[in-house]
Design an enzyme around this catalytic site. Structure first.
Site, PDB file in Angstrom:
ATOM      1  N   ILE A 186       0.827  -1.206   0.000  1.00 61.99           N
ATOM      2  CA  ILE A 186       0.000   0.000   0.000  1.00 61.99           C
ATOM      3  C   ILE A 186       0.861   1.256   0.000  1.00 61.99           C
ATOM      4  CG2 ILE A 186      -0.225   0.015   2.529  1.00 61.99           C
ATOM      5  CD1 ILE A 186      -3.152   1.030   2.028  1.00 61.99           C
ATOM      6  N   LYS A 267      10.720  -1.715  -8.108  1.00 58.77           N
ATOM      7  CA  LYS A 267       9.594  -2.630  -7.898  1.00 58.77           C
ATOM      8  C   LYS A 267      10.092  -4.025  -7.516  1.00 58.77           C
ATOM      9  CE  LYS A 267       5.886  -0.128  -8.739  1.00 58.77           C
ATOM     10  NZ  LYS A 267       5.092  -0.330  -9.956  1.00 58.77           N
ATOM     11  N   CYS A 458      12.111  21.481  -4.029  1.00 63.71           N
ATOM     12  CA  CYS A 458      11.958  20.460  -5.068  1.00 63.71           C
ATOM     13  C   CYS A 458      10.765  20.857  -5.921  1.00 63.71           C
ATOM     14  CB  CYS A 458      11.793  19.053  -4.487  1.00 63.71           C
ATOM     15  SG  CYS A 458      10.222  18.784  -3.643  1.00 63.71           S
TER      16      CYS A 458
END
EC number: 2.8.1.4
Length: 484
Positions: A186, A267, A458
């Protein structure tokens, strides 16, 4: 007042032993949830339904019980009924007349009856008798069997008459814990919240694994999403929330990995870490919110390469869903507002990501990682009971001051990743700008001049704020966020 809980049709289709097991579990789940509303809740299981009794002296519980029942997996719909006994078909009509006379004024209607038990009449006979009486002795606009303004629903169970006051649509799916546990990755965004909900609805205890890339504020936001999903849809069972500090992994990716491979490798590292967490908890499957083609790492080629890093089953319930459908569902389940406020991290994605990753090249890049990298982040992972989040939410996070102008004695620190900073360097006349990537700021800030004030910058203002919060938590007061 009673609630008649109707089982989801897929439960009714199961074999007798499985159906009985599912129904028992649903009864337990309903009891666990409603007892938290009020200890007086009584739940009784029958073969084809579950009865929930509301004490006569507690009408205030009706609405609360109805709302909770609508969010418990395994329920097709709930009927809110008034219960009485009857002696004849005419008695049924007389009771129905009293209950519906005022509601039928000026409306077309029809009568629908469901019956169980032994009687000297059938359902159609009751429909005709009651419908004829209501048509004759009320101010209804007449009978209309198709598309009436109002349908009078009656249920007869032996000598009990249920006058249906309200029908509440259920969640569907299977009762919680009738399926095996899953670990949902999540992030707090639209996709991961919806994918977690899909497995809660399908009957899996859904535990949450969060990869923290930037500080407490982000973690608290994600915990709020997970807590909302659990409290609303899965409160009948305990689950865990696991927070894995992933900034060391991001730092090594940005420093050592080829730019085009960063997304896929990030990932893969997440899947490896999640696999270790899942194995530690005895969980066989991971759940992600990936949808085919939504971003560069989610092409079929890249998903295939990502899956090769683990033998753990990876489930993607949103794989063929459109983004707008996902957003619509997030709105329906109550996670949309959370998702809108969850930050997207600047500088953690490739400038030119590959859409056709090659496994051999990816594995060659991964060889550049420190050997103990995953061991370190897993060792630092925090596992908590999700019920503890409620108390953690009360912790006040210091608000970071945000400015749009620069004063004397202030220095700007550009915290973007080197690729972004080089592509569009920040230049302001008369102002000193230091380029320190966000993943190095925590270790290098102590070496800076303590007599100066520092404005973090940023592109999106997210990573700069999170880094400012982190530095404030470390005791530094000379830091702000610069948002021109």
């Amino acid at each position: 007042m009673k609630f008649i809980v109707k089982l989801f049709p897929e439960i009714m289709m199961k074999s007798k032993p499985v159906r009985m097991r599912f129904t028992k579990m649903l009864e337990t789940n309903i009891r666990n949830v409603l007892k938290k509303v009020d200890e007086s809740a009584k739940v009784q299981r029958q073969w084809d339904k579950i009865m929930v009794m509301v004490p006569d002296d507690r009408p205030d519980l009706v609405e609360a019980f109805g709302e909770r029942l609508a969010c418990i997996p395994g329920i097709a719909h709930v009927l809110q009924v008034n219960v009485s006994t009857f002696t004849s078909v005419d008695d049924i009509y007389q009771q129905t007349l009293v209950a519906y006379k005022e509601q039928l004024v000026g409306k077309t209607f029809c009568v629908r009856v469901k019956r169980a038990g032994k009687h000297d009449f059938n359902s159609i006979e009751v429909e005709r008798y009651v419908g004829g009486g209501l048509n004759q002795f009320t101010e209804a606009a007449g009978v209309r069997l198709k598309n009436p303004d109002m349908t009078v629903h009656l249920e007869i169970d032996n000598d009990n008459l249920y006058l249906i006051d309200k029908r509440i649509e259920g969640l569907g799916g299977f009762p919680m814990a009738t399926q095996e546990d899953v670990l949902s990755l999540i992030s707090g965004g639209f996709d991961s919240g919806v994918s977690s909900y899909q497995f809660i609805k399908r009957g899996s205890r859904t535990h949450y694994c969060f990869f923290n890339l930037g500080g407490d504020q982000h973690e608290i936001g994600v915990k709020q999403v997970a807590y909302h999903l659990w409290q609303k849809y899965g409160e009948s069972h305990k689950v865990k929330f696991i927070s894995v500090p992933f900034d060391p992994v991001v730092q090594e990716i940005l420093e050592r990995i080829d730019n085009g491979q960063m997304g896929v490798i990030l990932k893969r590292m997440m899947m490896r870490a999640a696999t270790r967490v899942a194995q530690k908890m005895g969980i066989q499957a991971l759940v992600t919110g990936e949808a085919m083609g939504q971003v560069s790492s989610q092409t079929l080629t890249n998903l295939n390469v990502i899956d090769r890093c683990t033998e753990q089953l990876i489930l993607r319930p949103l794989i063929a869903m459109d983004k707008q459908d996902i957003i619509n569902l997030s709105r329906q389940i109550g996670t949309e507002d959370f998702a809108k406020s969850i930050p997207e991290y600047c500088g953690v994605i490739s400038q030119k990501p590959t859409v056709k990753a090659v496994l051999s090249k990816v594995e060659a890049e991964e060889a550049k990682f420190s050997e103990d990298l995953l061991d370190r982040v897993i060792a630092d992972a925090e596992i908590i009971d999700i019920r503890e989040i409620a108390t953690q939410m009360d912790t006040k996070i210091t608000e970071t001051e945000t400015v749009d102008s620069i004063n004397a004695n202030e220095i700007i620190i550009d915290v973007r990743a080197p690729e972004e900073e080089e592509k569009s360097p920040l230049k302001i006349d008369g102002v000193e700008v230091k380029a320190i990537p966000f993943y190095k700021l925590a270790t290098q800030f102590a070496d800076l001049d303590k007599d100066k004030s520092y404005l973090l910058y940023c592109d999106r203002g997210v990573m700069s704020k999170l880094q400012a919060l982190y530095l404030q938590e470390q005791g530094y007061t000379n830091v702000k966020v610069y948002r021109p």
